[in-house]
Design a protein around this motif. Structure first.
Motif, PDB file in Angstrom:
ATOM      1  N   ALA A 256       9.842  13.317  -1.549  1.00  0.00           N
ATOM      2  CA  ALA A 256      10.494  12.369  -0.642  1.00  0.00           C
ATOM      3  C   ALA A 256       9.665  11.108  -0.465  1.00  0.00           C
ATOM      4  CB  ALA A 256      10.738  13.018   0.712  1.00  0.00           C
ATOM      5  N   LEU A 257      10.370  10.038  -0.184  1.00  0.00           N
ATOM      6  CA  LEU A 257       9.776   8.776   0.226  1.00  0.00           C
ATOM      7  C   LEU A 257       9.803   8.762   1.748  1.00  0.00           C
ATOM      8  CD1 LEU A 257       8.789   5.898  -0.706  1.00  0.00           C
ATOM      9  CD2 LEU A 257      11.158   5.170  -0.428  1.00  0.00           C
TER      10      LEU A 257
ATOM     11  N   THR B 244       5.608  12.035  -1.029  1.00  0.00           N
ATOM     12  CA  THR B 244       5.002  13.321  -0.746  1.00  0.00           C
ATOM     13  C   THR B 244       5.938  14.477  -1.073  1.00  0.00           C
ATOM     14  OG1 THR B 244       3.837  14.554   0.994  1.00  0.00           O
ATOM     15  CG2 THR B 244       5.815  13.347   1.643  1.00  0.00           C
ATOM     16  N   ARG B 245       5.378  15.662  -1.033  1.00  0.00           N
ATOM     17  CA  ARG B 245       6.163  16.893  -1.209  1.00  0.00           C
ATOM     18  C   ARG B 245       6.672  17.376   0.136  1.00  0.00           C
ATOM     19  NH1 ARG B 245       7.379  17.648  -6.603  1.00  0.00           N
ATOM     20  NH2 ARG B 245       5.652  16.752  -7.792  1.00  0.00           N
ATOM     21  N   LEU B 246       7.876  17.894   0.140  1.00  0.00           N
ATOM     22  CA  LEU B 246       8.437  18.504   1.342  1.00  0.00           C
ATOM     23  C   LEU B 246       8.151  20.005   1.313  1.00  0.00           C
ATOM     24  CD1 LEU B 246      11.900  16.688   1.512  1.00  0.00           C
ATOM     25  CD2 LEU B 246       9.776  16.088   2.687  1.00  0.00           C
TER      26      LEU B 246
ATOM     27  N   SER C 212       0.838  -1.199   0.000  1.00  0.00           N
ATOM     28  CA  SER C 212       0.000   0.000   0.000  1.00  0.00           C
ATOM     29  C   SER C 212       0.872   1.247   0.000  1.00  0.00           C
ATOM     30  CB  SER C 212      -0.928   0.007   1.227  1.00  0.00           C
ATOM     31  OG  SER C 212      -1.817  -1.072   1.186  1.00  0.00           O
ATOM     32  N   ILE C 213       0.571   2.165  -0.905  1.00  0.00           N
ATOM     33  CA  ILE C 213       1.362   3.388  -1.045  1.00  0.00           C
ATOM     34  C   ILE C 213       0.427   4.587  -1.019  1.00  0.00           C
ATOM     35  CG2 ILE C 213       2.939   4.699  -2.522  1.00  0.00           C
ATOM     36  CD1 ILE C 213       3.828   2.045  -3.736  1.00  0.00           C
ATOM     37  N   GLY C 214       0.759   5.554  -0.193  1.00  0.00           N
ATOM     38  CA  GLY C 214       0.039   6.817  -0.181  1.00  0.00           C
ATOM     39  C   GLY C 214       0.843   7.855  -0.938  1.00  0.00           C
ATOM     40  N   THR C 215       0.205   8.590  -1.831  1.00  0.00           N
ATOM     41  CA  THR C 215       0.939   9.559  -2.636  1.00  0.00           C
ATOM     42  C   THR C 215       0.118  10.809  -2.896  1.00  0.00           C
ATOM     43  OG1 THR C 215       2.043   9.912  -4.779  1.00  0.00           O
ATOM     44  CG2 THR C 215       0.151   8.431  -4.755  1.00  0.00           C
TER      45      THR C 215
ATOM     46  N   LEU D 158      -3.075   1.893  -4.078  1.00  0.00           N
ATOM     47  CA  LEU D 158      -2.661   3.296  -4.038  1.00  0.00           C
ATOM     48  C   LEU D 158      -3.724   4.146  -3.361  1.00  0.00           C
ATOM     49  CD1 LEU D 158      -1.159   3.759  -7.622  1.00  0.00           C
ATOM     50  CD2 LEU D 158       0.005   3.079  -5.522  1.00  0.00           C
ATOM     51  N   TRP D 159      -3.261   5.025  -2.474  1.00  0.00           N
ATOM     52  CA  TRP D 159      -4.124   6.000  -1.804  1.00  0.00           C
ATOM     53  C   TRP D 159      -3.625   7.381  -2.193  1.00  0.00           C
ATOM     54  CZ3 TRP D 159      -7.871   4.544   2.059  1.00  0.00           C
ATOM     55  CH2 TRP D 159      -7.923   3.172   2.310  1.00  0.00           C
ATOM     56  N   GLU D 160      -4.553   8.283  -2.473  1.00  0.00           N
ATOM     57  CA  GLU D 160      -4.152   9.616  -2.938  1.00  0.00           C
ATOM     58  C   GLU D 160      -4.699  10.684  -2.002  1.00  0.00           C
ATOM     59  OE1 GLU D 160      -4.576  13.412  -4.668  1.00  0.00           O
ATOM     60  OE2 GLU D 160      -6.307  12.086  -4.633  1.00  0.00           O
ATOM     61  N   GLY D 161      -3.896  11.717  -1.779  1.00  0.00           N
ATOM     62  CA  GLY D 161      -4.324  12.852  -0.968  1.00  0.00           C
ATOM     63  C   GLY D 161      -3.217  13.889  -0.947  1.00  0.00           C
ATOM     64  N   ASP D 162      -3.396  14.949  -0.167  1.00  0.00           N
ATOM     65  CA  ASP D 162      -2.312  15.916  -0.046  1.00  0.00           C
ATOM     66  C   ASP D 162      -1.292  15.395   0.965  1.00  0.00           C
ATOM     67  OD1 ASP D 162      -3.407  16.319   2.448  1.00  0.00           O
ATOM     68  OD2 ASP D 162      -4.273  18.260   1.981  1.00  0.00           O
TER      69      ASP D 162
END
Length: 293
Positions: free
Chosen positions: A268-269, A145-147, A94-97, A123-127
């Motif tokens: 970043a991961l 995600t974004r840093l 499972s990956i959140g992105t 896959l899970w999507e969100g901010d």
């Protein structure tokens, strides 16, 4: 019921003799005979007629043999599946992105599937804020995600640094080359990627505009980069997004330019510091990092 008794019984049937079965099982004949007798007493039936030199199964013996084979094969399959999952070669990952990072996944997933075809993905999507929540609640194994991110309880592996770009609708003339100075965006309606949480792309862009003595005309902000690009298609305004986000559309379909002075976005991961990630997640992390090098 002891699984060893079923194994002994199946071996006796398949070898056709208790003597040969004992030899295959690396044990003496008398203890094997006792195990067979114990199984019959436990079941309350006779499994093998003993008045011949070769094995002769009773009706109950034939049923027991087929069922025992099913059970032993099921146990073997369970053990193999568990070992494969432990080694990261089977199961679900499972990956959140965040949506603007989805373009990092296709090549990595394709490569990973070639190596580990029995691993499936969810896959899970969100901010960025949502991805952190999914990690903390153990809904996902890894996050992309974004840093910057707010939590101090996450391991962070930098994947990439990329510029912000302006994406204009077809027919507009704000963009004339491969770059556009931030001051040139002053009079255009802008749509900016904006997640929840701390200081992110939205704040960086607004501060940069103010450093050049103007407040940007932001008509829309959203954590969904796909929605912003759809609005660009409808000529609503110019979108301000990370450069990799334009890979969500067919190549050459979006008119874009890097913003100068250079505004950067870091990807970043991430995963929780207090939780050991699975072997599958470890393997995928290496493949993901390798796909970006």
């Amino acid at each position: 019921m002891d699984l060893r008794k079923l194994l002994y019984f199946v071996t006796i049937v398949e070898e056709g003799q208790i003597t040969r079965a004992a030899k295959k099982l690396h044990m003496a004949q008398p203890p094997l005979s006792l195990q067979l007798k114990a199984l019959e007493e436990e079941l309350g039936v006779t499994l093998i007629r003993r008045n011949t030199k070769t094995i002769e199964l009773t009706a109950a013996g034939r049923t027991c043999y087929h069922r025992a084979k099913e059970i032993l094969n099921s146990v073997d399959g369970m053990m193999l599946e568990i070992k494969e999952q432990e080694n990261g070669i089977a199961g679900n990952l499972s990956i959140g992105t965040v949506m603007s990072c989805v373009s990092y996944l296709p090549k990595a997933i394709q490569t990973f599937q070639q190596i580990y075809p029995r691993v499936t993905f969810q896959l899970w999507e969100g901010d960025s804020h949502r991805v952190e929540e999914l990690l903390q609640t153990k809904t996902v194994d890894l996050g992309i995600t974004r840093l910057p991110i707010e939590s101090e309880n996450l391991n962070i592996v930098n994947l990439n640094t990329e510029p912000l770009v302006a994406v204009q609708p077809n027919g507009w003339n704000a963009i004339q080359g491969s770059t556009i100075h931030i001051k040139e965006l002053k009079h255009y309606p802008l749509m900016v990627l904006h997640g929840q949480g701390g200081k992110g792309l939205f704040e960086i862009f607004v501060e940069s505009c103010q450093n050049f003595h103007f407040n940007p005309k932001i008509i829309c902000e959203s954590p969904d980069v796909a929605a912003l690009l759809t609005l660009v298609d409808s000529a609503v305004g110019i979108a301000i997004v990370p450069k990799s986000a334009i890979e969500l559309r067919p190549k050459g379909t979006l008119i874009n330019a890097e913003i100068t002075p250079l505004l950067k976005s870091e990807t970043a991961l991430v995963w929780p510091k207090d939780r050991r990630i699975s072997k599958t997640a470890e393997h995928f992390s290496r493949v993901l990092i390798g796909s970006l090098s």
